[in-house]
Motif scaffolding. Structure first.
Motif, PDB file in Angstrom:
ATOM      1  N   THR A 114      62.343  20.408  79.163  1.00  0.00           N
ATOM      2  CA  THR A 114      62.754  21.312  80.512  1.00  0.00           C
ATOM      3  C   THR A 114      61.411  21.623  81.049  1.00  0.00           C
ATOM      4  O   THR A 114      60.169  21.273  80.846  1.00  0.00           O
ATOM      5  CB  THR A 114      63.228  22.647  79.817  1.00  0.00           C
ATOM      6  OG1 THR A 114      62.088  23.442  79.077  1.00  0.00           O
ATOM      7  CG2 THR A 114      64.471  22.626  78.889  1.00  0.00           C
ATOM      8  N   SER A 196      77.539  26.986  80.315  1.00  0.00           N
ATOM      9  CA  SER A 196      76.616  28.164  79.849  1.00  0.00           C
ATOM     10  C   SER A 196      76.546  29.569  80.455  1.00  0.00           C
ATOM     11  O   SER A 196      76.535  29.590  81.541  1.00  0.00           O
ATOM     12  CB  SER A 196      75.171  27.233  79.861  1.00  0.00           C
ATOM     13  OG  SER A 196      74.576  28.268  79.036  1.00  0.00           O
ATOM     14  N   HIS A 200      70.968  29.513  85.271  1.00  0.00           N
ATOM     15  CA  HIS A 200      70.600  28.257  85.924  1.00  0.00           C
ATOM     16  C   HIS A 200      71.403  27.209  85.731  1.00  0.00           C
ATOM     17  O   HIS A 200      71.446  26.236  86.513  1.00  0.00           O
ATOM     18  CB  HIS A 200      69.083  28.032  85.488  1.00  0.00           C
ATOM     19  CG  HIS A 200      68.877  27.596  84.233  1.00  0.00           C
ATOM     20  ND1 HIS A 200      68.809  28.204  83.081  1.00  0.00           N
ATOM     21  CD2 HIS A 200      69.086  26.129  83.645  1.00  0.00           C
ATOM     22  CE1 HIS A 200      68.674  27.586  81.917  1.00  0.00           C
ATOM     23  NE2 HIS A 200      68.931  26.423  82.320  1.00  0.00           N
ATOM     24  N   LYS A 201      72.522  27.230  84.933  1.00  0.00           N
ATOM     25  CA  LYS A 201      73.379  26.263  84.364  1.00  0.00           C
ATOM     26  C   LYS A 201      74.436  26.026  85.583  1.00  0.00           C
ATOM     27  O   LYS A 201      75.343  25.205  85.512  1.00  0.00           O
ATOM     28  CB  LYS A 201      73.951  26.313  83.181  1.00  0.00           C
ATOM     29  CG  LYS A 201      73.077  26.522  81.884  1.00  0.00           C
ATOM     30  CD  LYS A 201      72.465  24.693  81.829  1.00  0.00           C
ATOM     31  CE  LYS A 201      71.812  24.458  80.447  1.00  0.00           C
ATOM     32  NZ  LYS A 201      71.428  22.973  80.288  1.00  0.00           N
ATOM     33  N   LEU A 267      77.767  18.291  86.782  1.00  0.00           N
ATOM     34  CA  LEU A 267      76.944  19.033  86.628  1.00  0.00           C
ATOM     35  C   LEU A 267      76.359  19.890  87.574  1.00  0.00           C
ATOM     36  O   LEU A 267      75.691  19.648  88.554  1.00  0.00           O
ATOM     37  CB  LEU A 267      75.738  18.232  86.106  1.00  0.00           C
ATOM     38  CG  LEU A 267      74.455  18.763  85.227  1.00  0.00           C
ATOM     39  CD1 LEU A 267      74.715  18.819  83.791  1.00  0.00           C
ATOM     40  CD2 LEU A 267      73.251  17.884  85.297  1.00  0.00           C
ATOM     41  N   SER A 269      73.965  22.504  87.749  1.00  0.00           N
ATOM     42  CA  SER A 269      72.856  23.212  87.402  1.00  0.00           C
ATOM     43  C   SER A 269      72.104  23.663  88.783  1.00  0.00           C
ATOM     44  O   SER A 269      72.188  22.632  89.826  1.00  0.00           O
ATOM     45  CB  SER A 269      71.959  22.283  86.663  1.00  0.00           C
ATOM     46  OG  SER A 269      72.503  21.935  85.324  1.00  0.00           O
ATOM     47  N   ASP A 271      68.365  24.762  88.749  1.00  0.00           N
ATOM     48  CA  ASP A 271      67.277  24.340  88.241  1.00  0.00           C
ATOM     49  C   ASP A 271      67.063  24.362  86.770  1.00  0.00           C
ATOM     50  O   ASP A 271      67.910  24.464  85.986  1.00  0.00           O
ATOM     51  CB  ASP A 271      66.118  25.319  88.937  1.00  0.00           C
ATOM     52  CG  ASP A 271      66.445  26.801  88.696  1.00  0.00           C
ATOM     53  OD1 ASP A 271      66.770  26.848  87.698  1.00  0.00           O
ATOM     54  OD2 ASP A 271      65.882  27.594  89.278  1.00  0.00           O
ATOM     55  N   LYS A 272      65.576  24.081  86.418  1.00  0.00           N
ATOM     56  CA  LYS A 272      65.200  24.144  85.006  1.00  0.00           C
ATOM     57  C   LYS A 272      65.830  23.016  84.108  1.00  0.00           C
ATOM     58  O   LYS A 272      66.090  23.525  83.146  1.00  0.00           O
ATOM     59  CB  LYS A 272      65.174  25.560  84.659  1.00  0.00           C
ATOM     60  CG  LYS A 272      64.391  26.760  85.211  1.00  0.00           C
ATOM     61  CD  LYS A 272      64.485  28.026  84.593  1.00  0.00           C
ATOM     62  CE  LYS A 272      63.683  28.977  85.461  1.00  0.00           C
ATOM     63  NZ  LYS A 272      63.861  30.368  84.909  1.00  0.00           N
ATOM     64  N   GLU A 273      66.210  22.130  84.761  1.00  0.00           N
ATOM     65  CA  GLU A 273      66.863  21.165  83.907  1.00  0.00           C
ATOM     66  C   GLU A 273      65.953  20.135  83.373  1.00  0.00           C
ATOM     67  O   GLU A 273      64.980  19.917  83.957  1.00  0.00           O
ATOM     68  CB  GLU A 273      67.902  20.219  84.543  1.00  0.00           C
ATOM     69  CG  GLU A 273      69.353  21.506  84.345  1.00  0.00           C
ATOM     70  CD  GLU A 273      70.004  21.358  83.201  1.00  0.00           C
ATOM     71  OE1 GLU A 273      69.596  20.727  82.181  1.00  0.00           O
ATOM     72  OE2 GLU A 273      70.928  22.272  83.169  1.00  0.00           O
ATOM     73  N   SER A 276      69.674  15.550  81.258  1.00  0.00           N
ATOM     74  CA  SER A 276      70.854  16.375  80.653  1.00  0.00           C
ATOM     75  C   SER A 276      71.371  15.077  79.780  1.00  0.00           C
ATOM     76  O   SER A 276      72.056  14.238  79.993  1.00  0.00           O
ATOM     77  CB  SER A 276      72.125  16.535  81.754  1.00  0.00           C
ATOM     78  OG  SER A 276      73.355  16.737  81.273  1.00  0.00           O
ATOM     79  N   THR A 296      65.787  16.405  88.346  1.00  0.00           N
ATOM     80  CA  THR A 296      65.935  15.467  86.989  1.00  0.00           C
ATOM     81  C   THR A 296      67.077  14.803  87.299  1.00  0.00           C
ATOM     82  O   THR A 296      67.224  13.905  86.660  1.00  0.00           O
ATOM     83  CB  THR A 296      65.966  16.357  85.894  1.00  0.00           C
ATOM     84  OG1 THR A 296      66.614  17.543  86.161  1.00  0.00           O
ATOM     85  CG2 THR A 296      64.548  16.953  85.469  1.00  0.00           C
ATOM     86  N   THR A 297      68.164  15.478  87.742  1.00  0.00           N
ATOM     87  CA  THR A 297      69.473  14.626  87.788  1.00  0.00           C
ATOM     88  C   THR A 297      69.297  13.467  88.845  1.00  0.00           C
ATOM     89  O   THR A 297      70.089  12.391  88.588  1.00  0.00           O
ATOM     90  CB  THR A 297      70.487  15.872  88.640  1.00  0.00           C
ATOM     91  OG1 THR A 297      70.566  16.808  87.682  1.00  0.00           O
ATOM     92  CG2 THR A 297      71.902  14.919  88.814  1.00  0.00           C
TER      93      THR A 297
END
Length: 365
Positions: A114, A196, A200-201, A267, A269, A271-273, A276, A296-297
């Motif tokens: 993460t 979740s 952030h999710k 997805l 999200s 941030d903070k991923e 996945s 990240t995505t």
């Protein structure tokens, strides 16, 4: 490449699919001739598979994050087997492994999944990811690597690497979940989201997107996850009047089979991923993703190639993308084909094994 003695303290996980990509790496390393020892608890979802493999499996004496007995157990194996690499992949295992390596020749490698955390002002981080005994860090994405390099000591930065946690399409041969068992059908356009309670999710964004699609009764959201049937989610669903369009499943350990049954994954999200796992499982099953534009995505999802990208937090944009694919079967089919090609190429399990071994070899030579 010479044979290495590798000791692993892996992610325990409560789901077989959650730990499989990691566990299969160690099993493959052993098949390639490296001496791999795995120390984990019996509750590890892959425990029986480890027992049947070529790795040497040792049960943890306990599962505490800071444990003298676990440190001694790991240290004993380091000395007994002349371990070259100690690789720890979860926050409970990293501190014990790092302390066990003190005074030995073993190279200590930690895994980071993460972008959040690792605050230099938090003393506990110096017992974990900022521990001075760590010699290398494997990061799940470039975004995570960038974050880690900004926090670790200067000498360690050259040994912070990105290695994607690859998958294998052959792992996903189980049949799709029966949609009718969930309360929907193939006649609907079924959207999967792993929700979740953590803000952030973006679970609330997914619900707001469904509110934008309230008049499209054939679009159903299959919302999976613990504690999603509680506040603030239940009130938001009720206020929007969309309870009939959202299926709350609770926790499920068969997410790949759910992904195979659904038309698209979202997805949302903020941030903070890391990278996945749900995206990887979905792409493996030929299910494209609609994902927010966090860094990240975008390392996995290419807009209009294997999925769609929208601005994080924009529920209306997410809704428009869902509606677009619900109304364009040809584009959905093209995205689906490219999804599996992503796994066979850039995100292949075999590449992960090769890159891990190359990194370990670099640290020991």
């Amino acid at each position: 490449m010479n044979s290495m003695n590798i000791l692993v303290i892996p992610n325990r996980g409560r789901s077989y699919n959650a730990v499989r990509p990691e566990a299969e790496c160690y099993i493959k390393m052993a098949e390639l001739g490296h001496k791999v020892t795995v120390i984990t608890c019996r509750a590890n979802a892959y425990f029986e598979n480890y027992q049947k493999s070529n790795v040497e499996l040792i049960e943890l004496v306990n599962t505490k994050k800071y444990s003298l007995s676990v440190i001694k157990q790991i240290r004993r194996q380091i000395k007994l087997k002349k371990i070259d690499i100690v690789y720890a992949t979860e926050s409970s295992g990293i501190p014990n492994a790092a302390f066990a390596c003190i005074g030995t020749k073993a190279k200590m490698v930690a895994y980071r999944g993460t972008t959040g955390g690792m605050y230099k002002t938090d003393p506990t981080n110096y017992l974990c990811m900022l521990h001075p005994r760590i010699n290398g860090v494997v990061c799940v994405s470039n975004a995570v690597s960038h974050s880690v390099k900004s926090k670790v000591r200067a000498k360690l930065r050259k040994n912070v690497v990105t290695i994607y946690k690859g998958h294998d399409i052959d792992w996903y041969q189980d049949p799709a979940v029966d949609l009718e068992s969930l309360g929907t059908s193939k006649d609907n356009f079924n959207v999967l989201c792993i929700g979740s309670p953590r803000p952030h999710k973006g679970t609330l964004v997914a619900i707001d997107a469904m509110a934008e699609l309230a008049s499209h009764h054939n679009i159903k959201l299959v919302l999976v996850g613990d504690n999603i049937d509680k506040e603030p989610f239940t009130s938001q669903i009720s206020q929007h009047g969309i309870a009939d369009n959202i299926i709350l499943t609770g926790f499920r350990n068969d997410v790949p089979a759910l992904a195979k049954a659904c038309d698209v994954l979202i997805l949302p999200s903020l941030d903070k991923e890391g990278l996945s796992r749900t995206i990887m499982e979905s792409l493996s099953n030929g299910t494209p993703a609609i994902a927010s534009d966090i860094d990240t995505t975008k390392e996995v999802i290419e807009h209009q190639v294997n999925g769609l990208i929208y601005k994080a937090g924009d529920a209306k944009a997410l809704a428009e993308n869902i509606k677009l694919l619900a109304q364009d079967a040809e584009q959905l089919k093209a995205l689906s084909a490219a999804a599996q090609a992503t796994i066979s190429g850039k995100m292949a399990h075999q590449k992960t094994v090769e890159q891990m071994l190359a990194f370990f070899n670099k640290l020991t030579t």
